[in-house]
Design a protein around this motif. Structure first.
Motif, mmCIF file in Angstrom:
data_model
loop_
_atom_site.group_PDB
_atom_site.id
_atom_site.type_symbol
_atom_site.label_atom_id
_atom_site.label_comp_id
_atom_site.label_asym_id
_atom_site.label_seq_id
_atom_site.Cartn_x
_atom_site.Cartn_y
_atom_site.Cartn_z
ATOM 1 N N GLY A 142 0.823 -1.211 0.000
ATOM 2 C CA GLY A 142 0.000 0.000 0.000
ATOM 3 C C GLY A 142 0.853 1.255 0.000
ATOM 4 O O GLY A 142 0.541 2.243 -0.670
ATOM 5 N N ARG A 146 1.150 4.299 -2.856
ATOM 6 C CA ARG A 146 1.022 5.741 -2.620
ATOM 7 C C ARG A 146 2.203 6.493 -3.217
ATOM 8 O O ARG A 146 2.053 7.602 -3.728
ATOM 9 N N GLU A 164 -6.821 0.798 -10.968
ATOM 10 C CA GLU A 164 -6.961 0.215 -9.618
ATOM 11 C C GLU A 164 -5.909 0.793 -8.686
ATOM 12 O O GLU A 164 -5.198 0.066 -7.996
ATOM 13 N N THR A 166 -5.963 2.315 -5.950
ATOM 14 C CA THR A 166 -6.062 2.238 -4.498
ATOM 15 C C THR A 166 -6.222 0.796 -4.023
ATOM 16 O O THR A 166 -6.489 0.555 -2.851
ATOM 17 N N SER A 174 -7.173 5.000 0.897
ATOM 18 C CA SER A 174 -7.988 4.986 -0.315
ATOM 19 C C SER A 174 -8.814 6.258 -0.395
ATOM 20 O O SER A 174 -8.853 6.942 -1.425
ATOM 21 N N THR A 177 -6.659 9.318 -0.950
ATOM 22 C CA THR A 177 -6.170 9.383 -2.327
ATOM 23 C C THR A 177 -7.264 9.849 -3.281
ATOM 24 O O THR A 177 -7.063 10.747 -4.101
#
Lengths: 257, 361
Positions: A142, A146, A164, A166, A174, A177
């Protein structure tokens, strides 16, 4: 500015991955693409970013054929956050985000103070400043995603393609973002085109939804109109109930097990 | 954002220092290379003093014959015609193999890649074996290197053609094609050795690599190839950085990935092919040097490539000097680099595994 696809097809071997697809994207909107696995969503983004050439049909960007734009110029127009965020060498996080500025910096020139400032701002916005000096290979999935997202923002393009983007983030990041993307769409008149798996997040953020299946568009239009149980059933073959949720101020979908 | 303005000068300062540090690294390495060249020119069967070495080189460069007037007439010949060509050749081949390896690892996104990944060394060995076996002497001294180069170039062409069938070049296809073709050629070389009878030792000796009796022609050939190749690589260094994010991302950031990949593959392979033709097969330099340098400079190719160039030159020249002047009898350079390089690689690998383990949650 607009991006316009006319009867676009893409064949891989003898398989039609994209088939007779026409679409008109307006600037300053947040578009979502929904569809089952293998429905050609990523290929569609590849065609738009110029990574692949259509086998048939035309793609126009700002009134001109997409193919006539040199790679370098296109990189100032569109940024892509890919599904695969794997980085092969142990770069520092800051170096990766700075790569987003490469299309704007002449080949043998060091970054200017403005480039440094943009990178610093983007890292603050995406809350990765604290990792600035860490090796990207040491981050979790993750976190890497980012960093890759920040790199695309640093590219400062009128158009943002998210594949996709996130998928590996926790729900906090998520939302953060997608808030950032929505903010840029609103205030900077950026256009976002996001392939998403989470129908509810798509319903919350996207103004327009495009449903795809077997390389074709099943239906597209404003989220309020097209996010309906029968559309979802046609595309994903699942039973749903769709209702307006005042708490998120959006349509929400619940599924039958 | 709130502390952004206060931090800014300090941040700028640090970045500036970092950039300077790279310049200093390159400068220090260049000085070290010059020192290695002078020291190894001094060493050998006939010891030449430092001042004589410098005087001979200065006299040659400036054309002032008076500088070496009072010297033993043998010394300038030994230095200029025997030692310097060999020394410069070793340094240039080391530099070429190192940058070639760095580029291969960068394009193929595989830490195991080296200049010979596409079968260049097997092709060169096959060509050289044919020239030796058939005793082709029509080009005199140059027939073996020429056949080696033709073999390497033909192999490269075949491997790229084999792996580009279908949707563009992929690193897995390239590696696999390289392995297959190299395996076939190795069997061919074994067969040639079997046929060679009394020539077999010549083939084996060539395969193990050597810089003995190199000439200024070898020096200029490799210097031109490595020099031009290095410029091409530096031109694409930034694109190579982007390609480590994957081809799809690199493409979206303005890199014509298939073209850059092809240009760099050919550049790196031609450098490797020329190096092999001149010196025989020298392993481990192209694999090891980029790994070692990456630990110091990080993976940014704009720093990695110049530092690898100099590090490769210093290391291979050092190894050649050890075998030429330090060891009681000369052992083949390819054997020496493997004997030293192998354990060093194991050590780096072991250290890195330990480090990664320490960082794991």
């Amino acid at each position: 500015m607009s991006l316009c696809l006319e009867e676009v097809a893409f064949r891989y071997g003898d398989r039609n991955v994209i088939d007779d697809l026409s679409l008109d994207l307006q600037p300053g909107r947040f578009y979502g693409i929904l569809g089952p696995n293998g429905s050609g969503k990523t290929t569609l983004l590849d065609l738009l970013s110029g990574h692949r050439k259509p086998s048939a049909g035309r793609i126009r960007y700002r009134g001109r054929q997409l193919g006539v734009y040199p790679h370098k110029q296109l990189a100032k127009e569109m940024a892509l956050v890919p599904q695969n965020f794997y980085v092969n060498f142990p770069y520092r996080v800051r170096e990766i985000v700075m790569m987003g500025r490469y299309p704007h910096i002449p080949r043998f020139r060091p970054p200017t103070a403005k480039d440094e400032q943009i990178v610093a701002d983007v890292m603050d916005e995406t809350q990765i400043s604290e990792y600035s000096g860490r090796l990207v290979t040491e981050l979790s999935g993750g976190e890497k995603q980012r960093v890759v997202f920040a790199r695309a923002l640093a590219q400062e393009t009128p158009m943002l393609l998210l594949d996709e983007a996130t998928a590996s983030m926790d729900i906090h990041h998520s939302i953060q973002t997608l808030n950032l993307v929505a903010k840029r769409v609103k205030s900077a008149n950026q256009t976002a085109l996001a392939v998403m798996q989470d129908i509810n997040l798509a319903g919350m953020y996207c103004e327009h939804l495009i449903f795809m299946k077997h390389g074709r568009i099943v239906c597209h239009g404003p989220t309020q109109q097209v996010l309906q149980p029968d559309t979802i059933h046609r595309v994903f073959n699942v039973e749903t109930k769709v209702y307006d949720e005042p708490f998120s101020n959006a349509k929400q979908v619940v599924f039958k097990r | 954002m709130t502390n952004g303005s206060a931090d800014q000068p300090a941040k700028q300062m640090r970045i500036h220092q970092l950039r300077e540090a790279v310049g200093i690294q390159v400068l220090l390495m260049a000085a070290a290379l010059f020192l290695t060249i002078v020291v190894s020119t001094r060493l050998g069967f006939l010891t030449v003093s430092f001042s004589d070495v410098l005087r001979i080189i200065t006299a040659k460069l400036t054309g002032q014959a008076s500088l070496i007037g009072d010297m033993d007439a043998l010394l300038p010949v030994v230095v200029l015609e025997v030692r310097l060509p060999r020394i410069l050749c070793a340094a240039i081949v080391g530099a070429g193999l190192a940058v070639s390896g760095a580029v291969f690892q960068g394009i193929l996104l595989n830490p195991l890649a080296d200049p010979y990944t596409l079968g260049v060394s097997a092709g060169a060995a096959f060509g050289a074996s044919i020239a030796i076996l058939l005793n082709l002497g029509f080009l005199g001294f140059y027939s073996v290197p020429l056949f080696a180069f033709i073999g390497a170039a033909a192999t490269l062409f075949f491997v790229i053609t084999l792996s580009s069938s279908g949707q563009g070049l992929s690193s897995n296809n390239l590696i696999l094609s390289g392995i297959i073709v190299a395996a076939i050629l190795s069997a061919g070389i074994s067969f040639l050795k079997y046929l060679a009878d009394e020539h077999v030792s010549v083939i084996i000796f060539w395969l193990m690599g050597s810089f003995a009796s190199r000439t200024w022609a070898d020096v200029s050939l490799t210097a031109v190839a490595v020099g031009i190749g290095f410029l091409v690589m530096m031109f694409h260094a930034r694109n190579l950085n982007l390609m480590s994010l994957g081809n799809r991302t690199a493409s979206s950031m303005g890199v014509d990935t298939s073209r850059v990949m092809l240009v760099l593959l050919i550049t790196a392979s031609v450098i490797a092919a020329l190096c092999v033709s001149v010196s025989g097969i020298i392993g481990f330099v192209g694999l090891l040097v980029p790994h070692m340098v990456r630990l110091i400079t990080g993976p940014d190719n704009r720093k990695l490539l110049p530092v690898s160039l100099l590090a490769g030159a210093i290391l291979l020249l050092g190894a050649d000097t050890i075998t030429r002047a330090v060891l009681p009898s000369e052992i083949p350079i390819g054997v020496l680099t493997a004997l030293i390089g192998g354990p060093v690689f194991c050590y780096i690998f072991w250290k890195r595994q330990k480090m990664l383990q320490g960082n794991a949650p």
